[in-house]
Write an enzyme that holds these catalytic residues in place. Structure first.
Site, PDB file in Angstrom:
ATOM      1  N   GLU A   1      43.445  35.780  40.376  1.00 34.05           N
ATOM      2  CA  GLU A   1      43.141  37.374  40.681  1.00 34.05           C
ATOM      3  C   GLU A   1      41.817  37.408  40.791  1.00 34.05           C
ATOM      4  O   GLU A   1      41.334  38.316  41.605  1.00 34.05           O
ATOM      5  CB  GLU A   1      43.862  38.230  39.229  1.00 34.05           C
ATOM      6  CG  GLU A   1      45.295  37.968  39.184  1.00 34.05           C
ATOM      7  CD  GLU A   1      45.359  36.741  37.909  1.00 34.05           C
ATOM      8  OE1 GLU A   1      44.785  35.719  38.024  1.00 34.05           O
ATOM      9  OE2 GLU A   1      46.572  37.139  37.046  1.00 34.05           O
TER      10      GLU A   1
ATOM     11  N   HIS B   1      40.161  32.050  38.552  1.00 31.78           N
ATOM     12  CA  HIS B   1      41.673  32.418  38.528  1.00 31.78           C
ATOM     13  C   HIS B   1      41.895  33.353  39.770  1.00 31.78           C
ATOM     14  O   HIS B   1      41.306  33.494  40.782  1.00 31.78           O
ATOM     15  CB  HIS B   1      41.651  33.414  37.539  1.00 31.78           C
ATOM     16  CG  HIS B   1      41.521  33.063  35.894  1.00 31.78           C
ATOM     17  ND1 HIS B   1      41.966  33.301  34.877  1.00 31.78           N
ATOM     18  CD2 HIS B   1      40.901  31.686  35.419  1.00 31.78           C
ATOM     19  CE1 HIS B   1      41.417  32.627  33.842  1.00 31.78           C
ATOM     20  NE2 HIS B   1      41.034  31.698  34.326  1.00 31.78           N
TER      21      HIS B   1
HETATM   22 ZN   LIG Z   1      42.566  35.481  34.932  1.00 27.37          ZN
END
Ligand SMILES: [Zn+2]
Length: 170
Positions: free
Chosen positions: A70, A68
Site C-alpha cells: 500500500e 509495503h
Molecule cells: Zn503496511
C-alpha cells in the site's frame, strides 16, 4: 480462561465489484511472493472504477522495510494524481493496511479503502507459523484519528485472502 478474539465476519458493505478487485489484489500478493517478497498486493481504482495502478510488497528485494504494497502504491499515486483526484479513488488491498500504510493512505487523500484479510486473521497465521511481529492497530482506528474521513470496507474473501500466507511465515 483466555478469551480468543472472534474470527472476523465478512463486511456486508463490500460489493461484488469490490470482490473482483480484491481477488486481483490477492493475485498481486501471489506475484510478490514469486518475486521474492512478502505476500501482499494492492491496486488503485479511479473515480470511474478503472484500475489505474498496481503495487506489490517489495520489502525484501528493495531492502526497504517501508516497501509495503500500500505504501508503494501511495508513492506511485501521489506522483501521478492530485489530492482532489485521489479523494475519488479506492485502494484495494489483499490485507488490512498496517498503521504505517494507513497513515500514508491518509496523507495521500485517498477516499476509500477495501481490504480482504483482517490484521487479526493475519496475526493468527503468523503466530501459528512462528514468525513476524506485527503492529496491531486497526486501520479504522488510524483513520478515525484523522481530520478527514476515509471510508473503509472489509474484511472479505477471508479464505482466499489467507491462502498466500499459509506456509509462508514458517
Ligand atoms: Zn503496511
Amino acid at each position: 480462561m483466555t478469551l480468543l478474539p472472534e474470527p472476523a465476519q465478512p463486511d456486508p458493505s463490500v460489493t461484488d465489484i469490490d470482490l473482483a478487485l480484491l481477488r486481483e489484489a490477492i493475485s498481486i500478493a501471489d506475484d510478490a511472493v514469486s518475486h521474492g517478497n512478502h505476500p501482499f498486493g494492492a491496486l488503485l481504482t479511479d473515480g470511474s472504477g478503472a484500475v489505474v495502478l498496481r503495487a506489490e510488497n517489495s520489502v525484501t528485494t528493495d531492502r526497504d522495510v517501508t516497501a509495503h504494497a500500500e505504501t508503494n502504491l501511495v508513492r506511485l499515486a501521489t506522483r501521478q494524481y492530485s489530492f482532489a483526484d485521489l479523494a475519488t479513488c479506492t485502494l484495494y488491498t489483499s490485507c488490512e493496511p498496517c498503521a504505517m500504510c494507513s497513515g500514508a493512505i491518509f496523507w495521500a487523500g485517498i477516499g476509500r479503502v477495501v481490504y480482504a484479510l483482517d490484521e487479526v486473521g493475519l496475526l493468527d497465521i503468523t503466530t501459528a507459523e512462528g514468525d513476524s511481529p506485527m503492529l496491531m492497530l486497526p486501520c479504522r482506528s488510524v483513520f478515525a484519528a484523522g481530520a478527514r474521513p476515509v471510508d473503509v470496507a472489509g474484511p472479505a474473501l477471508l479464505d482466499e485472502a489467507r491462502r498466500p500466507h499459509l506456509g509462508f511465515w514458517g
